[in-house]
Enzyme design. Sequence first.
Site, PDB file in Angstrom:
ATOM      1  N   THR A 186       0.743  -1.156   0.047  1.00  0.00           N
ATOM      2  CA  THR A 186       0.215  -0.024  -0.036  1.00  0.00           C
ATOM      3  C   THR A 186       0.913   1.259   0.026  1.00  0.00           C
ATOM      4  O   THR A 186       2.061   1.117   0.268  1.00  0.00           O
ATOM      5  CB  THR A 186      -1.037   0.030   1.325  1.00  0.00           C
ATOM      6  OG1 THR A 186      -0.143   0.112   2.403  1.00  0.00           O
ATOM      7  CG2 THR A 186      -1.663  -1.165   1.442  1.00  0.00           C
ATOM      8  N   TRP A 443     -20.052  15.506  10.264  1.00  0.00           N
ATOM      9  CA  TRP A 443     -19.025  15.286   9.278  1.00  0.00           C
ATOM     10  C   TRP A 443     -19.570  15.741   8.012  1.00  0.00           C
ATOM     11  O   TRP A 443     -20.656  15.790   7.687  1.00  0.00           O
ATOM     12  CB  TRP A 443     -19.063  13.967   9.137  1.00  0.00           C
ATOM     13  CG  TRP A 443     -18.223  13.088   9.966  1.00  0.00           C
ATOM     14  CD1 TRP A 443     -17.616  13.362  11.256  1.00  0.00           C
ATOM     15  CD2 TRP A 443     -18.173  11.532  10.118  1.00  0.00           C
ATOM     16  NE1 TRP A 443     -17.009  12.402  11.858  1.00  0.00           N
ATOM     17  CE2 TRP A 443     -17.232  11.330  11.157  1.00  0.00           C
ATOM     18  CE3 TRP A 443     -18.501  10.610   9.135  1.00  0.00           C
ATOM     19  CZ2 TRP A 443     -16.795  10.105  11.794  1.00  0.00           C
ATOM     20  CZ3 TRP A 443     -17.942   9.234   9.703  1.00  0.00           C
ATOM     21  CH2 TRP A 443     -17.261   9.096  10.731  1.00  0.00           C
TER      22      TRP A 443
END
Length: 543
Positions: A186, A443
Amino acid sequence: MRSTMMDVALTTAGILRHGSTVHGAATVRTLQPDGSVKVGTFAEVGRRSAQLANALRECGVTGDDRVATFMWNNQEHVEAYCAVPSMGAVLHTLNLRLTADQIIYIANHADDQVVIVDGSVVPLLAPVLPQLAAVHTVVVTGGVDLTPLRRDGLTVVGYEDFIAGQPETFDWPDLDERSAAAMCYTSGTTGNPKGVAYSHRSTYLHSMAACAADGLRVSSDDRVLAIVPMFHANAWGLVYAALMAGADLLMPERFLQAEPLVRLIDSEKPTIAGAVPTIWNDVLHFLEAHPSFDVTSLDLVACGGSAVPLHLMQEFEEKYGINVVQAWGMTETSPLASIARPSTSLDADEQWRLRATQGRPVAGVELRIVDDEGHDLPHDDKSVGEIQVRGPWITGSYVGEEADDEKFHEGWLRTGDVGRIDEHSFVTLTDRTKDVIKSGGEWISSVELELLLAGHPDVLEASVIGVPDEKWQERPLAAIVVRDGREPSPEDLRRFLDGKVAKWWLPERWCFVSEVPKTSVGKFDKKRLRALHADGELSVVEI
Ligand code: ADP
């Protein structure tokens, strides 16, 4: 009751055998610097893969030794994809866009012993090579000068010399299908990069999912343009899928700018292609300025890696009849996990709404969303939580690490993506946990703001990050790249968003930049953007 089925392992050797015999006449076509295309058949790839495996064995590669590639998309890379895992060794695709420090860390962590490198990127490898502790052999394609790589104790050899004279068959061993076939790291936006080891079985099953009609539907009638680099999450499975299906593979090498890509599409007529949205955005703008090119051979364009703006899909469809299909996944998921292909029996608006989501899980993959305490949330398209995933081609741990609670939860992979799921299992990803903007305890989805802004006619690129705010803790800052000759004001852009999102989502901070920084795989690099903001390098207008 025991089944009566034969116990035949699912391995890359099986994919190679099938591709090089049943589909021996299919071709790998690699773009050359002069614009021509070098063609090799799958049968030839089969013979040369056997030669490569023989040569690797002769230079000491045994057991599960790691053989790294430092290569663009080309025929030799396909041969390495075939030969290395099929002989029982582990293919480690190094991302050649990483920094020297990252490459050194990753190659040593993986214990790479051989590196196959493209001649064109020797200058990138040469400076780091002395620090790759276990590497004993470097194989270089392209007939270039090998002197910059030479040093005591290291074998450096040209690719063609390496395989020349080797037998064109190899006795591919019977392997445990659960053993590692390939590795990919990754990109490690936080902490060190983590290694994912794909098994033969996971690779085989994932390739079948890529071929499936509601997957990327690769068939023997197709020519697949793999723009996504082979070092990025297994090239989304396109290489093995093409070998399985007998589709031609079209490889753009290192020529990933809009112009060479469009020329290649125009002359070689691929039917399927895969790349991140930033590339398709560039292609679209190039085509606007150069309408004489014909890209209409493309039927299905797989797009993912970051959220795909609706207007991008609609423009491709309306202007060129190209079906841009959004898919979601990550290095850890091989990567194909979900795909947005709603039924064509739905009305047009509903189809578009669903095509703008990250899609439904492909068979074999399960998805769920959980709240902060790890409780399952309903699939009502309202509840928002972390997306977790499991399945036979989803990683259950990282190389050399125990599966910890931070990354895994009760046998599920914690993706770090946040989203909601509807009652028909369509997933809408609203953010990554590390990018979500926390304003006054609520959020704000940076992805949703970006997608809307990208639809403004004056905007070429838009990236939104959370920046510290005294009153609200964080507020959105929109970094905008405008199209040539356009000058939208922050007020114009804010007005454009007004009514499309909750009032309190509307950014008051704006900056205009010449380019949004990108990661090694072409995504908005928000970590870098946040750092530029923290260092006062962005000139922010507040309205
Ligand atoms: P990196 O961490 O370098 O981006 P990956 O290439 O594995 O590594 O990226 C996986 C991530 O990319 C996912 O977790 C998700 O955040 C993002 N992603 C992939 N596909 C999509 C998509 N269709 N829409 C939105 N985000 C996506």
